[in-house]
Scaffold this active site. Structure first.
Site, PDB file in Angstrom:
ATOM      1  N   ARG A  52     -78.256 -12.858  26.548  1.00 34.35           N
ATOM      2  CA  ARG A  52     -78.193 -14.192  25.956  1.00 34.35           C
ATOM      3  C   ARG A  52     -78.762 -14.156  24.548  1.00 34.35           C
ATOM      4  O   ARG A  52     -79.912 -13.761  24.358  1.00 34.35           O
ATOM      5  CB  ARG A  52     -78.983 -15.178  26.827  1.00 34.35           C
ATOM      6  N   THR A 108     -78.379 -18.803  19.788  1.00 31.04           N
ATOM      7  CA  THR A 108     -77.267 -19.659  20.230  1.00 31.04           C
ATOM      8  C   THR A 108     -77.301 -19.929  21.737  1.00 31.04           C
ATOM      9  O   THR A 108     -76.635 -20.845  22.215  1.00 31.04           O
ATOM     10  CB  THR A 108     -75.928 -18.993  19.898  1.00 31.04           C
ATOM     11  N   ASP A 124     -88.949 -14.344  33.845  1.00 31.61           N
ATOM     12  CA  ASP A 124     -87.807 -13.518  33.464  1.00 31.61           C
ATOM     13  C   ASP A 124     -87.621 -12.432  34.524  1.00 31.61           C
ATOM     14  O   ASP A 124     -88.462 -11.545  34.666  1.00 31.61           O
ATOM     15  CB  ASP A 124     -88.039 -12.890  32.087  1.00 31.61           C
ATOM     16  N   ASP A 136     -87.660  -8.699  33.237  1.00 34.67           N
ATOM     17  CA  ASP A 136     -88.994  -8.235  32.864  1.00 34.67           C
ATOM     18  C   ASP A 136     -89.850  -7.972  34.095  1.00 34.67           C
ATOM     19  O   ASP A 136     -90.599  -6.985  34.153  1.00 34.67           O
ATOM     20  CB  ASP A 136     -89.684  -9.266  31.975  1.00 34.67           C
TER      21      ASP A 136
END
Length: 209
Positions: free
Chosen positions: A104, A108, A200, A203
């Protein structure tokens, strides 16, 4: 019309609690994601067709059922989807594994594709797309867009937690895709993270930041 199936089995709920816990380390996090993925595979494959064969038990000959020769493909969205592959393969060892790489863009928030490798006979396979989190839905929508261009037999999406916004985006873009989720969370925050979420997933799986 595709369906959204929430897999609220007590074992899944229990393990998902510890997946969410910020104090759960990477090793345990990986093990829990694998275990939940295996439990989810049980439900995702509920509609697999069966054929009848004849076998011999220690007592007598009998007719019994086995899964027909339906071809499955497991497609994790890199990199977090990798954490769900082994759990699926524990129950579906004959499945082929493909990979779709998306990230991602932090500005944006749109998905950018950087890698794709699929089984050569993808058009003959029922694909199970894996991603632990369905947040904005951008990555999942893009991955399914790409896979549909390869004309697989069917596509299902399997995710641990989903935001309502992500489900809505998938339903709008791909109304014929079935989604299997362990939990539908409250919302997305201003940074497009799922709340309450689990942080996340990539992660936490791989110990990175």
């Amino acid at each position: 019309m595709g369906k959204v199936v929430v897999l609220d089995h007590p074992l899944i709920k229990h393990k998902l609690t510890f997946i969410r816990d910020k104090n759960t380390g990477s090793k345990e996090f990986r093990e829990l994601v694998k275990e939940v993925s295996m439990l989810m595979a049980y439900e995702v494959t509920r509609d697999l067709p069966l054929v009848e064969i004849e076998i011999e038990t220690p007592v007598t000959r009998t007719k019994a059922q086995v899964i027909s020769g339906k071809k499955l493909g497991i497609v994790p969205i890199l990199r977090a989807g990798l954490g769900m592959v082994d759990g699926m393969l524990n129950l579906l060892p004959a499945a082929k594994v493909g990979h779709v790489g998306l990230y991602r863009d932090p500005k944006t928030l749109k998905p950018v594709e950087y890698y794709c490798k699929l089984p050569q006979d993808v058009e003959e396979r029922d694909l199970i797309v894996l991603d632990p989190m369905l947040a904005t839905g951008g990555s999942a929508v893009a991955a399914v867009d790409f896979l549909k261009r390869r004309n697989p037999n069917s596509i299902k999406l399997v995710t641990l937690i989903a935001a309502p916004e992500g489900i809505e985006a998938m339903e709008k873009a791909h109304p014929n895709i079935d989604m299997y989720v362990a939990n539908i969370d409250e919302k997305l925050d201003e940074d497009a993270y799922i709340v309450p979420g689990l942080g996340d997933a990539g992660d936490r799986l791989f110990g990175t930041k």
